[in-house]
Motif scaffolding. Structure first.
Motif, PDB file in Angstrom:
ATOM      1  N   UNK A   1       0.833  -1.204   0.000  1.00  0.00           N
ATOM      2  CA  UNK A   1       0.000   0.000   0.000  1.00  0.00           C
ATOM      3  C   UNK A   1       0.867   1.254   0.000  1.00  0.00           C
ATOM      4  N   UNK A   2       1.925   1.264   0.792  1.00  0.00           N
ATOM      5  CA  UNK A   2       2.795   2.446   0.855  1.00  0.00           C
ATOM      6  C   UNK A   2       3.453   2.705  -0.496  1.00  0.00           C
ATOM      7  N   UNK A   3       3.896   1.628  -1.153  1.00  0.00           N
ATOM      8  CA  UNK A   3       4.511   1.783  -2.482  1.00  0.00           C
ATOM      9  C   UNK A   3       3.482   2.335  -3.467  1.00  0.00           C
ATOM     10  N   UNK A   4       2.281   1.785  -3.435  1.00  0.00           N
ATOM     11  CA  UNK A   4       1.218   2.219  -4.341  1.00  0.00           C
ATOM     12  C   UNK A   4       0.780   3.646  -4.013  1.00  0.00           C
ATOM     13  N   UNK A   5       0.731   3.966  -2.726  1.00  0.00           N
ATOM     14  CA  UNK A   5       0.337   5.311  -2.275  1.00  0.00           C
ATOM     15  C   UNK A   5       1.333   6.350  -2.777  1.00  0.00           C
ATOM     16  N   UNK A   6       2.621   6.037  -2.694  1.00  0.00           N
ATOM     17  CA  UNK A   6       3.665   6.946  -3.183  1.00  0.00           C
ATOM     18  C   UNK A   6       3.542   7.151  -4.692  1.00  0.00           C
ATOM     19  N   UNK A   7       3.317   6.048  -5.436  1.00  0.00           N
ATOM     20  CA  UNK A   7       3.188   6.131  -6.891  1.00  0.00           C
ATOM     21  C   UNK A   7       1.951   6.934  -7.283  1.00  0.00           C
ATOM     22  N   UNK A   8       0.865   6.721  -6.555  1.00  0.00           N
ATOM     23  CA  UNK A   8      -0.377   7.441  -6.839  1.00  0.00           C
ATOM     24  C   UNK A   8      -0.183   8.952  -6.683  1.00  0.00           C
ATOM     25  N   UNK A   9       0.437   9.359  -5.590  1.00  0.00           N
ATOM     26  CA  UNK A   9       0.626  10.793  -5.353  1.00  0.00           C
ATOM     27  C   UNK A   9       1.694  11.380  -6.290  1.00  0.00           C
ATOM     28  N   UNK A  10       2.667  10.572  -6.698  1.00  0.00           N
ATOM     29  CA  UNK A  10       3.657  11.048  -7.675  1.00  0.00           C
ATOM     30  C   UNK A  10       2.966  11.347  -9.006  1.00  0.00           C
ATOM     31  N   UNK A  11       2.101  10.446  -9.431  1.00  0.00           N
ATOM     32  CA  UNK A  11       1.383  10.638 -10.692  1.00  0.00           C
ATOM     33  C   UNK A  11       0.408  11.813 -10.599  1.00  0.00           C
ATOM     34  N   UNK A  12      -0.229  11.969  -9.432  1.00  0.00           N
ATOM     35  CA  UNK A  12      -1.155  13.097  -9.261  1.00  0.00           C
ATOM     36  C   UNK A  12      -0.426  14.437  -9.360  1.00  0.00           C
ATOM     37  N   UNK A  13       0.746  14.498  -8.728  1.00  0.00           N
ATOM     38  CA  UNK A  13       1.543  15.735  -8.815  1.00  0.00           C
ATOM     39  C   UNK A  13       1.946  16.006 -10.263  1.00  0.00           C
TER      40      UNK A  13
ATOM     41  N   UNK B   1       1.314  19.079 -15.127  1.00  0.00           N
ATOM     42  CA  UNK B   1       1.051  19.069 -16.558  1.00  0.00           C
ATOM     43  C   UNK B   1      -0.133  19.955 -16.918  1.00  0.00           C
ATOM     44  N   UNK B   2      -1.174  19.897 -16.101  1.00  0.00           N
ATOM     45  CA  UNK B   2      -2.352  20.730 -16.354  1.00  0.00           C
ATOM     46  C   UNK B   2      -2.009  22.206 -16.224  1.00  0.00           C
ATOM     47  N   UNK B   3      -1.131  22.523 -15.255  1.00  0.00           N
ATOM     48  CA  UNK B   3      -0.756  23.917 -15.025  1.00  0.00           C
ATOM     49  C   UNK B   3       0.065  24.477 -16.181  1.00  0.00           C
ATOM     50  N   UNK B   4       0.859  23.634 -16.853  1.00  0.00           N
ATOM     51  CA  UNK B   4       1.724  24.126 -17.937  1.00  0.00           C
ATOM     52  C   UNK B   4       1.081  23.989 -19.312  1.00  0.00           C
ATOM     53  N   UNK B   5      -0.176  23.510 -19.332  1.00  0.00           N
ATOM     54  CA  UNK B   5      -0.858  23.295 -20.604  1.00  0.00           C
ATOM     55  C   UNK B   5      -0.943  24.570 -21.440  1.00  0.00           C
ATOM     56  N   UNK B   6      -1.222  25.704 -20.776  1.00  0.00           N
ATOM     57  CA  UNK B   6      -1.383  26.973 -21.489  1.00  0.00           C
ATOM     58  C   UNK B   6      -0.085  27.436 -22.132  1.00  0.00           C
TER      59      UNK B   6
ATOM     60  N   UNK C   1      10.471  15.208 -24.125  1.00  0.00           N
ATOM     61  CA  UNK C   1       9.492  16.250 -23.800  1.00  0.00           C
ATOM     62  C   UNK C   1       8.794  16.765 -25.056  1.00  0.00           C
ATOM     63  N   UNK C   2       9.558  16.871 -26.152  1.00  0.00           N
ATOM     64  CA  UNK C   2       8.971  17.328 -27.428  1.00  0.00           C
ATOM     65  C   UNK C   2       7.888  16.347 -27.876  1.00  0.00           C
ATOM     66  N   UNK C   3       8.183  15.051 -27.744  1.00  0.00           N
ATOM     67  CA  UNK C   3       7.205  14.037 -28.144  1.00  0.00           C
ATOM     68  C   UNK C   3       5.927  14.177 -27.327  1.00  0.00           C
ATOM     69  N   UNK C   4       6.079  14.513 -26.036  1.00  0.00           N
ATOM     70  CA  UNK C   4       4.916  14.707 -25.167  1.00  0.00           C
ATOM     71  C   UNK C   4       4.135  15.946 -25.571  1.00  0.00           C
ATOM     72  N   UNK C   5       4.862  17.052 -25.780  1.00  0.00           N
ATOM     73  CA  UNK C   5       4.202  18.327 -26.059  1.00  0.00           C
ATOM     74  C   UNK C   5       3.509  18.343 -27.417  1.00  0.00           C
TER      75      UNK C   5
ATOM     76  N   UNK D   1      -4.267  12.893 -20.971  1.00  0.00           N
ATOM     77  CA  UNK D   1      -5.307  11.866 -20.865  1.00  0.00           C
ATOM     78  C   UNK D   1      -4.712  10.545 -20.394  1.00  0.00           C
ATOM     79  N   UNK D   2      -3.547  10.167 -20.956  1.00  0.00           N
ATOM     80  CA  UNK D   2      -2.900   8.917 -20.532  1.00  0.00           C
ATOM     81  C   UNK D   2      -2.478   9.001 -19.069  1.00  0.00           C
ATOM     82  N   UNK D   3      -1.981  10.187 -18.663  1.00  0.00           N
ATOM     83  CA  UNK D   3      -1.565  10.380 -17.277  1.00  0.00           C
ATOM     84  C   UNK D   3      -2.769  10.309 -16.333  1.00  0.00           C
ATOM     85  N   UNK D   4      -3.861  10.885 -16.765  1.00  0.00           N
ATOM     86  CA  UNK D   4      -5.088  10.834 -15.963  1.00  0.00           C
ATOM     87  C   UNK D   4      -5.571   9.393 -15.803  1.00  0.00           C
ATOM     88  N   UNK D   5      -5.477   8.608 -16.878  1.00  0.00           N
ATOM     89  CA  UNK D   5      -5.866   7.192 -16.807  1.00  0.00           C
ATOM     90  C   UNK D   5      -4.968   6.425 -15.838  1.00  0.00           C
TER      91      UNK D   5
END
Length: 560
Positions: A160-172, A177-182, A332-336, A344-348
């Motif tokens: 659970x701790x490993x999964x909890x850390x991964x979950x919050x890492x992905x959320x951050x 990513x949402x903040x830099x979208x503009x 990063x270019x491939x992502x942008x 969307x993939x990150x949200x999934x």
């Protein structure tokens, strides 16, 4: 099992060396003789906090050393997992303090205090004077339940701790990513420019090092060439050169070499020297040719170095770091270029990781409910053994507002101590003495499940007397049948159960006060019980009472 305790220069203890035995080891003594200091010394050796004033006055440092006998294969395996090997089935933990500094050791090897604590937790469990007060904090109730479950719970919590850390890492990552979208368009333009700048330079690994070497040689080329030419003049050219002189020497010895063995040996050595000089001249010629360059070559080398240094200032301290930076920018270019798809993939991923986290937390929750149902009757039975005639104990498990690294449960101990009363939160209804007895029951149960050989109870008799004290003493005797127990007590009922009895005393000599300890024989044990029972004046009746108490304790232990 704790075999030996050695203490030097701590508080009232000048030097103390104790040998403990299996079963119930009891420590008694007048208030202020140093019993708490002794227990504190053990805690210090196990990684506990310390202060500089713990060192005995006049001493530069203090030392505590614990020697454990570890014969259980599973316990030895757990120690090996922590990097500790037993030596003749022994593990020695020590801690030396001096001023504001402490040094921890395991089997003589210096270790971090945290590692000392990890190892100690496998070997010994200490119930301090005020530890029962930890039951007043709800968060500790869940830890007690997990401790009862054991490795199954700890394994689930690790997942659970490993999964909890991964979950919050992905959320951050998603939030960033949402903040830099503009600004993704501007960022993409900059990255494309930077990658183009690096790729157009066409740099190769270690190129900067080779260029630096070449540039240094070019920069100092004239001075080096002058030195080489002068060396050639002395060793090869001209009638007075070393080469010509050496050749003349070879010809002179060649004429007489076959006339004497020793002369022939000297001749062979001189021939070898001449050969070495010829090899030297070849290397000298090669070095001289490598220094031949045009002004255009020097300018090109200098410009190339300036370009690489410019790229280093922007992208990394070496060519390898520049190439690595370029690769990351391409990613990063491939992502942008498909930023909406990336988000969307990150949200999934966030959703999937959150689903797995709650699934694992649910599995742990089911496990906790299963074991809570087992623990409740065990604690009730243990409390009845300690003179709670009518008791109901329950563990309330409710779902928390959010899933944490420990799962999704909130636990609270509920208890009813009187007939007809519904269970209420332990925090609201239990006194200090009741909490102390409950903690004794919990320690007994968890110790029975675990593999900790040694249990320490520092004044478990807080807030109890009479029949309850007798019940507690019988419980201590039961624990002593299966574990080594060290117990500091003020109650004769508990002291009478001792398999081994130590008396702690304080002596004053001139301006010095020190704590001493002695192991008591049967007669001395009765006398110590009489002291506890009789107070200021010990009569024959008190001694007789003490003797009867010791005999009764022997009968009780025989029946266990």
């Amino acid at each position: 099992m704790l075999q030996n305790l050695y203490v030097k220069n701590l508080a009232l203890i000048e030097e103390l060396d104790m040998e403990f035995t299996e079963g119930l080891n009891i420590l008694t003594g007048e208030t202020g003789t140093g019993k708490s200091i002794l227990m504190g010394s053990i805690g210090l050796a196990l990684g506990g906090k310390y202060a500089a004033d713990m060192i005995r006055e006049g001493a530069e440092s203090g030392l505590v050393e614990l020697t454990f006998l570890v014969q259980d294969p599973q316990q030895q395996k757990k120690l090996q997992d922590l990097g500790v090997e037993t030596e003749e089935d022994q593990v020695i933990l020590s801690r030396k303090i001096s001023g504001k500094r402490s040094v921890s050791r395991i089997n003589g090897e210096t270790v971090q205090k945290s590692r000392l604590s990890d190892v100690a937790s496998l070997l010994i469990d200490i119930h301090g004077q005020h530890e029962h007060q930890s039951l007043l904090q709800k968060k500790n109730h869940l830890e007690i339940l997990d401790s009862f479950i054991g490795e199954k719970a700890f394994e689930k919590k690790r997942e659970i701790r490993h999964c909890h850390q991964e979950y919050h890492r992905l959320r951050r990552k998603l939030e960033q990513g949402s903040a830099r979208s503009a600004n993704s368009g501007r960022e993409l333009d900059l990255l494309l420019y930077e990658v183009k700048e690096i790729e157009e330079a066409r740099i190769t690994p270690k190129e900067d090092m080779e260029l630096e070497k070449t540039y240094h040689k070019m920069l100092h080329g004239k001075r080096i060439r002058d030195a080489l030419w002068e060396t050639v003049r002395y060793t090869r050219e001209g009638g007075e050169s070393a080469g010509d002189a050496l050749s003349r020497g070879v010809r002179s010895l060649a004429a007489v070499a076959d006339l004497d063995g020793e002369v022939d040996s000297l001749y062979q050595q001189l021939v070898q020297i001449e050969g070495l000089l010829e090899d030297f001249h070849r290397d000298l010629d090669h070095c001289s040719h490598s220094l031949e360059f045009s002004p255009e070559e020097f300018e090109e080398t200098e410009e190339r170095l300036n370009l690489l240094n410019h790229l280093k200032a922007k992208y990394g301290a070496s060519v390898e770091e520049i190439l690595e930076a370029c690769q990351k920018k391409k990613e990063k270019i491939a992502i942008l270029k498909d930023f909406d798809g990336y988000l969307k993939r990150l949200e999934d991923k966030v959703k999937e990781t959150g689903r797995i986290l709650h699934e694992k937390a649910g599995e742990l929750s089911e496990l906790r409910r299963e074991y809570a149902a087992r623990l409740e009757p065990m604690i009730e039975e243990g409390l009845r053994d300690l003179n709670f005639e009518s008791v109901v104990f329950q563990i309330s498990l409710e779902e928390a507002n959010a899933c944490t690294a420990d799962g999704i449960d909130e636990a609270e101990f509920m208890v009813s101590l009187n007939p007809g009363q519904s269970p209420k939160p332990l925090i609201r209804v239990a006194s200090g003495g009741e909490l102390s007895r409950l903690m004794l029951v919990i320690k007994t149960i968890t110790a029975r499940k675990g593999q900790t050989d040694t249990l320490i109870f520092d004044e478990i008799d807080v807030g109890i007397s009479g029949r309850t004290a007798q019940k507690v003493s019988e419980k201590m005797a039961v624990i002593g049948k299966h574990h080594q127990v060290l117990c500091v007590t003020h109650l004769a009922q508990i002291a009478a159960m001792a398999d081994t009895h130590f008396r702690i005393t304080k002596t004053t000599k001139e301006d010095s006060v020190k704590t001493q300890i002695s192991r008591l024989n049967e007669k001395e044990q009765v006398e110590e019980l009489a002291r506890i029972l009789g107070g200021a004046k010990i009569t024959e009746a008190v001694r007789k009472n003490a003797s009867e108490m010791k005999e009764l304790a022997f009968q009780i232990k025989s029946d266990i």
